[in-house]
Design a protein around this motif. Structure first.
Motif, PDB file in Angstrom:
ATOM      1  N   ASP A 163       0.852  -1.176   0.000  1.00 26.16           N
ATOM      2  CA  ASP A 163       0.000   0.000   0.000  1.00 26.16           C
ATOM      3  C   ASP A 163       0.894   1.234   0.000  1.00 26.16           C
ATOM      4  O   ASP A 163       1.841   1.327   0.790  1.00 26.16           O
ATOM      5  CB  ASP A 163      -0.906   0.006   1.236  1.00 26.16           C
ATOM      6  N   VAL A 164       0.593   2.155  -0.876  1.00 21.95           N
ATOM      7  CA  VAL A 164       1.354   3.407  -0.970  1.00 21.95           C
ATOM      8  C   VAL A 164       0.489   4.519  -0.409  1.00 21.95           C
ATOM      9  O   VAL A 164      -0.551   4.862  -0.973  1.00 21.95           O
ATOM     10  CB  VAL A 164       1.745   3.705  -2.429  1.00 21.95           C
ATOM     11  N   SER A 165       0.907   5.072   0.712  1.00 23.10           N
ATOM     12  CA  SER A 165       0.097   6.067   1.410  1.00 23.10           C
ATOM     13  C   SER A 165       0.791   7.421   1.456  1.00 23.10           C
ATOM     14  O   SER A 165       1.987   7.508   1.740  1.00 23.10           O
ATOM     15  CB  SER A 165      -0.203   5.605   2.841  1.00 23.10           C
ATOM     16  N   THR A 166       0.018   8.463   1.200  1.00 23.25           N
ATOM     17  CA  THR A 166       0.530   9.836   1.295  1.00 23.25           C
ATOM     18  C   THR A 166       0.022  10.526   2.560  1.00 23.25           C
ATOM     19  O   THR A 166       0.225  11.723   2.727  1.00 23.25           O
ATOM     20  CB  THR A 166       0.095  10.644   0.062  1.00 23.25           C
ATOM     21  N   ARG A 167      -0.597   9.772   3.450  1.00 24.39           N
ATOM     22  CA  ARG A 167      -1.196  10.340   4.660  1.00 24.39           C
ATOM     23  C   ARG A 167      -0.196  10.383   5.816  1.00 24.39           C
ATOM     24  O   ARG A 167       0.657   9.524   5.953  1.00 24.39           O
ATOM     25  CB  ARG A 167      -2.423   9.523   5.083  1.00 24.39           C
ATOM     26  N   ASN A 168      -0.322  11.403   6.653  1.00 24.42           N
ATOM     27  CA  ASN A 168       0.430  11.505   7.910  1.00 24.42           C
ATOM     28  C   ASN A 168       1.936  11.317   7.723  1.00 24.42           C
ATOM     29  O   ASN A 168       2.595  10.631   8.512  1.00 24.42           O
ATOM     30  CB  ASN A 168      -0.094  10.471   8.921  1.00 24.42           C
ATOM     31  N   LEU A 169       2.490  11.940   6.728  1.00 26.55           N
ATOM     32  CA  LEU A 169       3.910  11.744   6.433  1.00 26.55           C
ATOM     33  C   LEU A 169       4.821  12.336   7.500  1.00 26.55           C
ATOM     34  O   LEU A 169       5.980  11.928   7.630  1.00 26.55           O
ATOM     35  CB  LEU A 169       4.243  12.323   5.053  1.00 26.55           C
ATOM     36  N   ASP A 170       4.310  13.268   8.271  1.00 25.29           N
ATOM     37  CA  ASP A 170       5.118  13.858   9.340  1.00 25.29           C
ATOM     38  C   ASP A 170       5.476  12.837  10.421  1.00 25.29           C
ATOM     39  O   ASP A 170       6.399  13.076  11.217  1.00 25.29           O
ATOM     40  CB  ASP A 170       4.376  15.026   9.989  1.00 25.29           C
ATOM     41  N   ALA A 171       4.764  11.714  10.436  1.00 25.46           N
ATOM     42  CA  ALA A 171       5.027  10.688  11.453  1.00 25.46           C
ATOM     43  C   ALA A 171       6.189   9.771  11.075  1.00 25.46           C
ATOM     44  O   ALA A 171       6.619   8.943  11.890  1.00 25.46           O
ATOM     45  CB  ALA A 171       3.771   9.855  11.688  1.00 25.46           C
ATOM     46  N   TYR A 172       6.701   9.948   9.871  1.00 23.57           N
ATOM     47  CA  TYR A 172       7.779   9.082   9.395  1.00 23.57           C
ATOM     48  C   TYR A 172       9.137   9.792   9.465  1.00 23.57           C
ATOM     49  O   TYR A 172       9.214  11.001   9.642  1.00 23.57           O
ATOM     50  CB  TYR A 172       7.507   8.643   7.959  1.00 23.57           C
ATOM     51  N   LEU A 173      10.179   8.994   9.331  1.00 21.95           N
ATOM     52  CA  LEU A 173      11.563   9.480   9.286  1.00 21.95           C
ATOM     53  C   LEU A 173      11.964  10.191  10.575  1.00 21.95           C
ATOM     54  O   LEU A 173      12.731  11.148  10.559  1.00 21.95           O
ATOM     55  CB  LEU A 173      11.778  10.397   8.075  1.00 21.95           C
ATOM     56  N   ILE A 174      11.442   9.703  11.694  1.00 17.66           N
ATOM     57  CA  ILE A 174      11.836  10.202  13.009  1.00 17.66           C
ATOM     58  C   ILE A 174      12.786   9.184  13.639  1.00 17.66           C
ATOM     59  O   ILE A 174      12.370   8.079  13.995  1.00 17.66           O
ATOM     60  CB  ILE A 174      10.608  10.395  13.921  1.00 17.66           C
ATOM     61  N   PRO A 175      14.078   9.483  13.752  1.00 12.92           N
ATOM     62  CA  PRO A 175      15.039   8.512  14.287  1.00 12.92           C
ATOM     63  C   PRO A 175      14.742   8.151  15.738  1.00 12.92           C
ATOM     64  O   PRO A 175      14.310   9.001  16.526  1.00 12.92           O
ATOM     65  CB  PRO A 175      16.386   9.245  14.166  1.00 12.92           C
ATOM     66  N   LYS A 176      14.986   6.879  16.073  1.00  9.14           N
ATOM     67  CA  LYS A 176      14.803   6.453  17.460  1.00  9.14           C
ATOM     68  C   LYS A 176      15.922   6.962  18.361  1.00  9.14           C
ATOM     69  O   LYS A 176      15.704   7.302  19.512  1.00  9.14           O
ATOM     70  CB  LYS A 176      14.746   4.921  17.527  1.00  9.14           C
ATOM     71  N   GLY A 177      17.129   6.988  17.832  1.00  8.90           N
ATOM     72  CA  GLY A 177      18.272   7.393  18.638  1.00  8.90           C
ATOM     73  C   GLY A 177      18.457   8.899  18.680  1.00  8.90           C
ATOM     74  O   GLY A 177      17.901   9.645  17.870  1.00  8.90           O
ATOM     75  N   ALA A 178      19.273   9.333  19.629  1.00  4.93           N
ATOM     76  CA  ALA A 178      19.527  10.764  19.792  1.00  4.93           C
ATOM     77  C   ALA A 178      20.669  11.258  18.912  1.00  4.93           C
ATOM     78  O   ALA A 178      20.816  12.463  18.701  1.00  4.93           O
ATOM     79  CB  ALA A 178      19.839  11.064  21.255  1.00  4.93           C
ATOM     80  N   GLU A 179      21.486  10.347  18.410  1.00  5.68           N
ATOM     81  CA  GLU A 179      22.646  10.742  17.606  1.00  5.68           C
ATOM     82  C   GLU A 179      22.188  11.364  16.286  1.00  5.68           C
ATOM     83  O   GLU A 179      21.326  10.803  15.590  1.00  5.68           O
ATOM     84  CB  GLU A 179      23.532   9.530  17.312  1.00  5.68           C
ATOM     85  N   PRO A 180      22.725  12.525  15.920  1.00  3.95           N
ATOM     86  CA  PRO A 180      22.309  13.176  14.676  1.00  3.95           C
ATOM     87  C   PRO A 180      22.605  12.304  13.461  1.00  3.95           C
ATOM     88  O   PRO A 180      23.624  11.597  13.404  1.00  3.95           O
ATOM     89  CB  PRO A 180      23.167  14.454  14.651  1.00  3.95           C
ATOM     90  N   VAL A 181      21.705  12.347  12.506  1.00  5.01           N
ATOM     91  CA  VAL A 181      21.900  11.620  11.245  1.00  5.01           C
ATOM     92  C   VAL A 181      22.635  12.538  10.284  1.00  5.01           C
ATOM     93  O   VAL A 181      22.141  13.621   9.938  1.00  5.01           O
ATOM     94  CB  VAL A 181      20.554  11.178  10.644  1.00  5.01           C
ATOM     95  N   THR A 182      23.810  12.125   9.856  1.00  2.66           N
ATOM     96  CA  THR A 182      24.621  12.917   8.926  1.00  2.66           C
ATOM     97  C   THR A 182      25.108  12.025   7.792  1.00  2.66           C
ATOM     98  O   THR A 182      25.120  10.795   7.910  1.00  2.66           O
ATOM     99  CB  THR A 182      25.846  13.524   9.630  1.00  2.66           C
ATOM    100  N   ARG A 183      25.521  12.647   6.703  1.00  2.00           N
ATOM    101  CA  ARG A 183      26.077  11.889   5.588  1.00  2.00           C
ATOM    102  C   ARG A 183      27.312  11.121   6.026  1.00  2.00           C
ATOM    103  O   ARG A 183      27.527   9.982   5.627  1.00  2.00           O
ATOM    104  CB  ARG A 183      26.429  12.828   4.427  1.00  2.00           C
TER     105      ARG A 183
END
Length: 208
Positions: A163-183
């Motif tokens: 299923d491809v959903s465009t709803r509630n996208l703000d709830a995604y891509l939130i890291p569980k850890g506190a360490e910053p995500v960098t390249r």
């Protein structure tokens, strides 16, 4: 069809129809014509769905597979009524190097289990085109950091259906850890980031 062509495809298609169901769901949500699939190996299921697919892989087995053009069309023909209109191209090479492709000429870029495809191949995706990315190997996190992209959809899997959903996208891509995500962190680990929600894949839109 050469025996090795059949064998390579059967090993690729260990869960028959699964990859086609994924691609069908994405195609219904985001129509596309020209598709670029770096790190494809022998996954020609993309050509079951889209009319023009360019595959890129450095593996010599993939090179031999696509060299059997009649065999490849036979595999595709088992899923498509007529393959004569299918544009199937293969580039034997490393997608991290410059490819003989026109910039901004593809509608969809596929990144499945192949590393940082978005980092090296976004140049070939048109503005408004989409990136389908699996979180494995960190490419979802890389795309999330890239200002050229915005999250367009989440792809969830249940009982073999997608299923491809465009709803509630703000709830995604939130890291569980506190360490910053960098390249730099992504390149050092080469692994996915653990997020609070874990869909099967994500779709990003190229916006700049």
């Amino acid at each position: 069809m050469l025996a090795r062509t059949r064998s390579l495809w059967e090993r690729q298609d260990r869960h028959p129809g699964d990859r086609q169901r994924l691609f069908d769901a994405v195609a219904q949500a985001f129509p596309a014509t020209r598709v670029l699939y770096p790190g494809s190996y022998v996954d020609v299921a993309a050509s079951f769905v889209w009319p023009a697919v360019t595959y890129v892989d450095v593996d010599s087995r993939a090179q031999r597979f696509f060299a059997d053009e009649e065999g490849v069309r036979e595999v595709i023909g088992a899923h498509v009524h007529d393959t004569t209109g299918r544009d199937i191209r293969f580039i034997h090479g490393d997608y991290q190097a410059d490819l003989p492709l026109e910039a901004a000429s593809f509608d969809l870029l596929i990144s499945l289990f192949a590393g940082f495809v978005s980092e090296h191949c976004t140049q070939y995706l048109r503005i408004g085109g989409r990136l389908l990315a699996h979180p494995s190997h960190g490419d979802v996190a890389m795309a999330a950091l890239d200002p050229r992209y915005r999250l367009a959809a989440a792809v969830t899997a249940r009982s073999g259906d997608y299923d491809v959903s465009t709803r509630n996208l703000d709830a995604y891509l939130i890291p569980k850890g506190a360490e910053p995500v960098t390249r730099e962190r992504l390149h050092a680990s080469g692994r996915e980031i653990t997020y609070t929600r874990s869909p099967f894949a994500y779709v990003f839109e190229r916006v700049s």
